[in-house]
Structures are given as structure tokens and as C-alpha cells.
Write an enzyme that holds these catalytic residues in place. Structure first.
Site, PDB file in Angstrom:
ATOM      1  N   ARG A  81      -7.532  -5.233   5.516  1.00  0.00           N
ATOM      2  CA  ARG A  81      -6.269  -5.658   4.921  1.00  0.00           C
ATOM      3  C   ARG A  81      -5.364  -4.440   4.797  1.00  0.00           C
ATOM      4  NH1 ARG A  81      -4.679  -6.386  -1.133  1.00  0.00           N
ATOM      5  NH2 ARG A  81      -2.561  -7.127  -0.788  1.00  0.00           N
TER       6      ARG A  81
ATOM      7  N   HIS B 197       3.993  -5.109   0.214  1.00  0.00           N
ATOM      8  CA  HIS B 197       3.226  -4.406  -0.816  1.00  0.00           C
ATOM      9  C   HIS B 197       4.186  -3.388  -1.465  1.00  0.00           C
ATOM     10  CE1 HIS B 197      -1.144  -3.374  -2.052  1.00  0.00           C
ATOM     11  NE2 HIS B 197      -0.363  -2.691  -2.849  1.00  0.00           N
TER      12      HIS B 197
ATOM     13  N   GLU C  58       0.574  -8.903  -5.326  1.00  0.00           N
ATOM     14  CA  GLU C  58       0.737  -8.775  -6.779  1.00  0.00           C
ATOM     15  C   GLU C  58       2.183  -8.862  -7.264  1.00  0.00           C
ATOM     16  OE1 GLU C  58      -1.270  -5.255  -8.132  1.00  0.00           O
ATOM     17  OE2 GLU C  58      -3.224  -6.011  -7.527  1.00  0.00           O
TER      18      GLU C  58
ATOM     19  N   ASN D  33      -6.798 -10.159  -6.703  1.00  0.00           N
ATOM     20  CA  ASN D  33      -7.029  -8.730  -6.909  1.00  0.00           C
ATOM     21  C   ASN D  33      -7.517  -8.563  -8.344  1.00  0.00           C
ATOM     22  OD1 ASN D  33      -5.792  -8.565  -4.435  1.00  0.00           O
ATOM     23  ND2 ASN D  33      -4.104  -7.257  -5.095  1.00  0.00           N
TER      24      ASN D  33
ATOM     25  N   TYR E 248      -9.277  -5.929 -11.241  1.00  0.00           N
ATOM     26  CA  TYR E 248      -9.724  -4.598 -11.678  1.00  0.00           C
ATOM     27  C   TYR E 248     -10.452  -4.638 -13.019  1.00  0.00           C
ATOM     28  CZ  TYR E 248      -7.404  -2.722  -7.652  1.00  0.00           C
ATOM     29  OH  TYR E 248      -7.087  -2.451  -6.348  1.00  0.00           O
TER      30      TYR E 248
ATOM     31  N   GLU F  47      -8.624  -7.390  -3.440  1.00  0.00           N
ATOM     32  CA  GLU F  47      -8.743  -6.003  -3.920  1.00  0.00           C
ATOM     33  C   GLU F  47      -9.746  -5.958  -5.055  1.00  0.00           C
ATOM     34  OE1 GLU F  47      -5.208  -3.786  -5.140  1.00  0.00           O
ATOM     35  OE2 GLU F  47      -4.116  -4.612  -3.436  1.00  0.00           O
TER      36      GLU F  47
HETATM   37  C1  BGC Z   1      -2.367  -2.384  -6.115  1.00  0.00           C
HETATM   38  C2  BGC Z   1      -2.748  -1.168  -5.319  1.00  0.00           C
HETATM   39  C3  BGC Z   1      -3.169  -0.069  -6.261  1.00  0.00           C
HETATM   40  C4  BGC Z   1      -4.369  -0.524  -7.046  1.00  0.00           C
HETATM   41  C5  BGC Z   1      -4.926   0.492  -8.021  1.00  0.00           C
HETATM   42  C6  BGC Z   1      -3.286  -2.691  -7.267  1.00  0.00           C
HETATM   43  O1  BGC Z   1      -2.535  -3.151  -8.327  1.00  0.00           O
HETATM   44  O2  BGC Z   1      -2.190  -3.499  -5.282  1.00  0.00           O
HETATM   45  O3  BGC Z   1      -1.671  -0.797  -4.523  1.00  0.00           O
HETATM   46  O4  BGC Z   1      -3.427   1.137  -5.609  1.00  0.00           O
HETATM   47  O5  BGC Z   1      -4.000  -1.650  -7.804  1.00  0.00           O
HETATM   48  O6  BGC Z   1      -4.007   0.813  -9.005  1.00  0.00           O
END
Ligand code: BGC
Length: 451
Positions: free
Chosen positions: A79, A123, A168, A298, A300, A362
Site C-alpha cells: 500500500r 494521503h 484517515e 488503521n 494504533y 495500517e
Molecule cells: C498515518 C501515517 C502515520 C502513522 C503514524 C497514521 O495516522 O496514516 O501517515 O505515519 O499514522 O503516526
């Protein structure tokens, strides 16, 4: 080393992600126009230590080497994002053939390496000329985005089948237009809401353009999603209302219209009128809700919310720290793999039959420089395991893309946060695969051996 996770279906796609401004460099080469990030990085104090993406990983020139790394990793798919101002220097009108040629060569190199190209159209690097006309605050930008999608679809669509429209839109709205910590650096607070609708309209128009130009296109959007959590000591009614308001803004504002054709209740943000003061035109929601082949997620970490401590905070929630002592990344983000299972199971229960197959587009973490990145392996193993658990609980997940293939320009943090499976020495551009690269390579090889 943690055990390799469970067996995934043979068709499961293993990938890695990057984005144009974060890796390409060549900021002024071959006719590329300036993007909002080219402008923003020149603002005093905008990016840590004044770093810029002018050179980044120099991927524009070194892509054959990066594709060779992908081949070695055994990736099924890659991607990446297309730089809109590389293809259309002012965002509209005349195409820059050298920009399109670059993506053409990249696509061919990927296919020759057995890696499926999965481009994202946007992006965050909007052509500066479009920002000068209002950027995503202006409805016209959505139309320009649809036209740009048609240009790249017509050129690459004979070989590229899986497309992602936006990356995002929530983060772009909040960091770029509400708080001003990302490009274009506008601090409009809640007045940034129109950028949500215009990005989503752009998504709908781009989806239609891809369907018209790409035979058998699969179209996705990549939304940043977070499970919203409450602390043990803050579970009153006001805290629950605050959590629901945050969920509406971060998750539902971008998932609901795409999947159900309706906006969530935004009355907590003063947007009680369903047309948002005339911004949402008749037919927009039908365009936005055009059927998708997948939802890109995505992930985290979760977000902990309480009721606002002060009534004048201007927002209907406060973001707080969890009470649990989770491991932390160098970004100080908590590592919470079960948040991903909760998120996926929650999406399936909220949207039911309206949820298309999910793709993790992601997931990854920033860790200290150096190649012995055991903490990244723990992070990845935990999260891949979390995906497997969600699948066992019935969620249809088709692929997993880790963020990121390479260390890169981490937006406002410059080169200080390292997300790569591959370490990049930015002084020499030397690439060195990390322990996590080997771990991921073995994981993919083991899954492929079962195919
Ligand atoms: C984004 C990336 C970024 C990653 C880590 C995501 O929100 O799509 O571009 O590097 O988080 O912060």
C-alpha cells in the site's frame, strides 16, 4: 521471540504501507507541483527540528531497491499513496506525464516482484493550488478529487485493481484543519467540520470514477478507528455521554455515511441540523454511500475519554490517560492489542450486513533506532494475534498491512519516530532490515507454506 500467530486463510493478504510525502522525496522534480506539506514544513516551528520531506527516503529514485526489499519480505501487497501534485501539479487541468510515468514504473516493478499494488489516492498532500482555493473547506475540492481519480484510474487501472480513496479523513480534518498541527496548518476547531463532508464527497466521487475507469476495481477507504474506553474511576452517565460523543466524531462520522448513508448525531458539536447548515446537498449521501469492496481500518491504540473537566473546554469530552501501565512506544502511545479485537468485533456488531470485508490498512509502532527491535515484534505479534481472534469471532478480515515498510518522515515529528521494518539512515540512505523484518518475513513464509 513470540510464537508465530495462528493460521490465516490461504487468501489472506499480507502487506506493508507507506505514503508519498513520507518516503518519496524529489519534492520539486519532474514537474511536481507543491503540496500543502511542502509549504507547511517551511513554517517556523511546524515540524520538529525543521525537518522536511524534500528528500525523505529518496524512494522516487530508489524504488527498485525498496521493491527488492518487498520481494525479500514476501509481501502479497504494498500500500503506497500517489502524490496528487505529482500527477496534476495544480490539482486540476494539465497532467504531468512524468509524474504518472513514475507510478507506472513503480506498478510494473511491483507486479514483476509478485507484489500487488494497492494505491491510496490521497494521503494528506493536497496540491497547494487547491488549498489556496479553500482546500477541503471548499466543495470544489471534492470534484477535483473525482477528476484526479479518473486520470489515474485510466492510466493504471489495467494493472491495479485494489484502490483506496482517502487515508484517515478524521486525522486530516482534526490535525490539519481543526488543530493546525499538520498541513495545511489551519486551526479552525469545530469550524473544520465541512472538511469531513467534502472529503467524504470526494471519496464518493472518486469511487464512481474508479468504477468507470478500472475494470473489476475493488474500492476501499482507509479510516483511522479507535475503540473508545472509559477509566474505572470515571464511568458515570456524563462520562458515557462524552465517550459516545467522541466515538461519533472519530469513528462514526467517517464510517456511518460510507456504510449506511447517514451521518451520526453530531448535536454535541452544535451540528444538530442534518444538512449542516446547507453544506450537505441532496444526493450527497447517496454518492458517499456507494457500495464498497472493503473497509480499510488503521489502528494504533484505544482512546480513553471522560466528561470534560471544565465546561468551557469547547469540546464535549476530555481525552485522558488509561490507569493501566501498558507498554509504550517512543511516541508514548500505549500498546493495547486487544483494542484491535474489540474494535473489529464492535464494527461487525454495529454495522452487521452493511460492513464489507475489513482490511487492516495500517498497524505498527514507533520504536528506538537500531535493528534489534524486539518491542516492535511484540507489538506486531500481539496485533496479528488480535486480528486472528476477531476472525475467530466471525469478523471477515481479508488482509493486514503493517505501518511501515521503511522509517520515514513522520509528519510533525520529522524523522524522530521510527516505524519501519527497515531502518533508514537518512544521511546515507542506507536501508537495513530490522529483526522485525525477519520476523514478518518468517510469518508470511509460514502462512504461504500452508497455501
Ligand atoms: C498515518 C501515517 C502515520 C502513522 C503514524 C497514521 O495516522 O496514516 O501517515 O505515519 O499514522 O503516526
Amino acid at each position: 521471540m513470540p510464537p508465530l500467530p495462528l493460521t490465516f486463510p490461504a487468501s489472506f493478504v499480507w502487506g506493508a504501507s507507506t505514503a508519498a510525502y513520507q518516503i518519496e522525496g524529489a519534492a520539486e522534480e519532474d514537474g511536481k507541483g507543491p503540496s500543502v506539506w511542502d509549504s507547511f514544513v517551511r513554517r517556523e516551528g511546524a515540524v520538529r527540528d525543521g525537518h522536511t520531506g524534500d528528500v525523505a527516503c529518496d524512494h522516487y529514485h530508489r524504488f527498485p531497491q525498496d521493491v527488492a526489499l518487498m520481494r525479500r519480505l514476501g509481501l502479497d501487497a504494498y500500500r503506497f499513496s500517489l502524490s496528487w501534485p505529482r500527477v496534476l501539479p495544480t490539482g486540476e487541468g494539465a497532467v504531468e506525464p512524468r509524474g504518472l510515468d513514475f507510478y507506472d514504473r513503480l506498478v510494473d516493478a511491483l507486479l514483476a516482484a509478485g507484489v500487488d499494488p494497492t494505491p491510496t489516492l490521497f494521503h494528506w498532500d493536497l496540491p497547494q493550488a487547491l488549498e489556496d482555493g479553500g482546500g477541503w473547506m471548499a466543495r470544489e475540492t471534492a470534484y477535483r478529487f473525482g477528476e484526479y481519480a479518473a486520470v489515474v484510474g485510466a492510466r493504471l487501472g489495467d494493472r491495479v485493481k485494489r484502490w483506496i480513496t482517502l487515508n484517515e479523513p478524521f486525522v486530516h480534518m482534526s490535525f490539519g484543519y481543526a488543530f493546525g498541527v499538520h498541513a495545511p496548518g489551519r486551526a479552525l476547531m469545530l469550524d473544520a467540520l465541512p472538511t469531513a463532508h467534502h472529503q467524504l464527497l470526494g471519496h464518493g466521487l472518486a469511487t464512481a470514477a474508479l468504477r468507470a475507469t478500472v475494470p473489476d476495481a475493488q474500492v476501499l477507504i482507509a479510516n483511522n478507528c479507535t475503540p473508545v474506553r472509559l477509566r474505572q474511576d470515571a464511568r458515570g452517565e456524563a462520562d458515557r455521554a462524552a465517550a459516545a460523543a467522541y466515538d461519533a466524531l472519530h469513528n462514526r462520522l467517517f464510517n456511518d455515511p460510507v456504510l449506511t448513508g447517514r451521518y451520526p448525531d453530531l448535536s454535541a458539536y452544535g451540528a444538530a441540523d442534518p444538512s449542516w447548515g446547507g453544506l450537505v446537498h441532496e444526493g450527497d449521501l447517496e454518492t458517499i454511500a456507494a457500495p464498497l469492496d472493503g473497509l480499510g481500518v488503521n489502528y494504533y491504540n484505544p482512546t480513553w475519554i471522560t466528561a470534560p473537566a471544565s465546561p468551557d473546554s469547547g469540546l464535549p469530552f476530555d481525552m485522558v490517560e488509561p490507569e493501566e501501565a501498558y507498554p509504550r512506544t517512543t511516541f508514548d502511545w500505549p500498546v493495547v492489542p486487544d483494542g484491535l479485537t474489540d474494535l473489529l468485533v464492535g464494527l461487525a456488531s454495529r454495522y452487521g450486513a452493511a460492513l464489507p470485508p475489513v482490511w487492516i490498512t495500517e498497524n505498527g509502532c514507533a520504536q528506538p533506532a537500531g535493528v534489534d527491535d524486539r518491542a516492535r515484534i511484540d507489538y506486531l505479534a500481539g496485533h496479528v494475534g488480535a486480528v486472528a481472534q476477531a476472525m475467530e469471532r466471525g469478523v471477515d478480515v481479508r488482509g493486514y498491512f503493517t505501518w511501515s515498510l521503511l522509517d520515514n518522515f513522520e509528519w510533525a515529528e520529522g524523522y524522530h519516530q521510527r516505524f519501519g521494518l527497515v531502518e533508514v539512515d537518512f544521511a546515507t540512505q542506507r536501508r537495513t532490515p530490522r529483526a522485525s523484518f525477519e520476523w514478518y518475513r518468517e510469518l508470511i513464509a509460514a502462512q504461504k507454506a500452508r497455501r
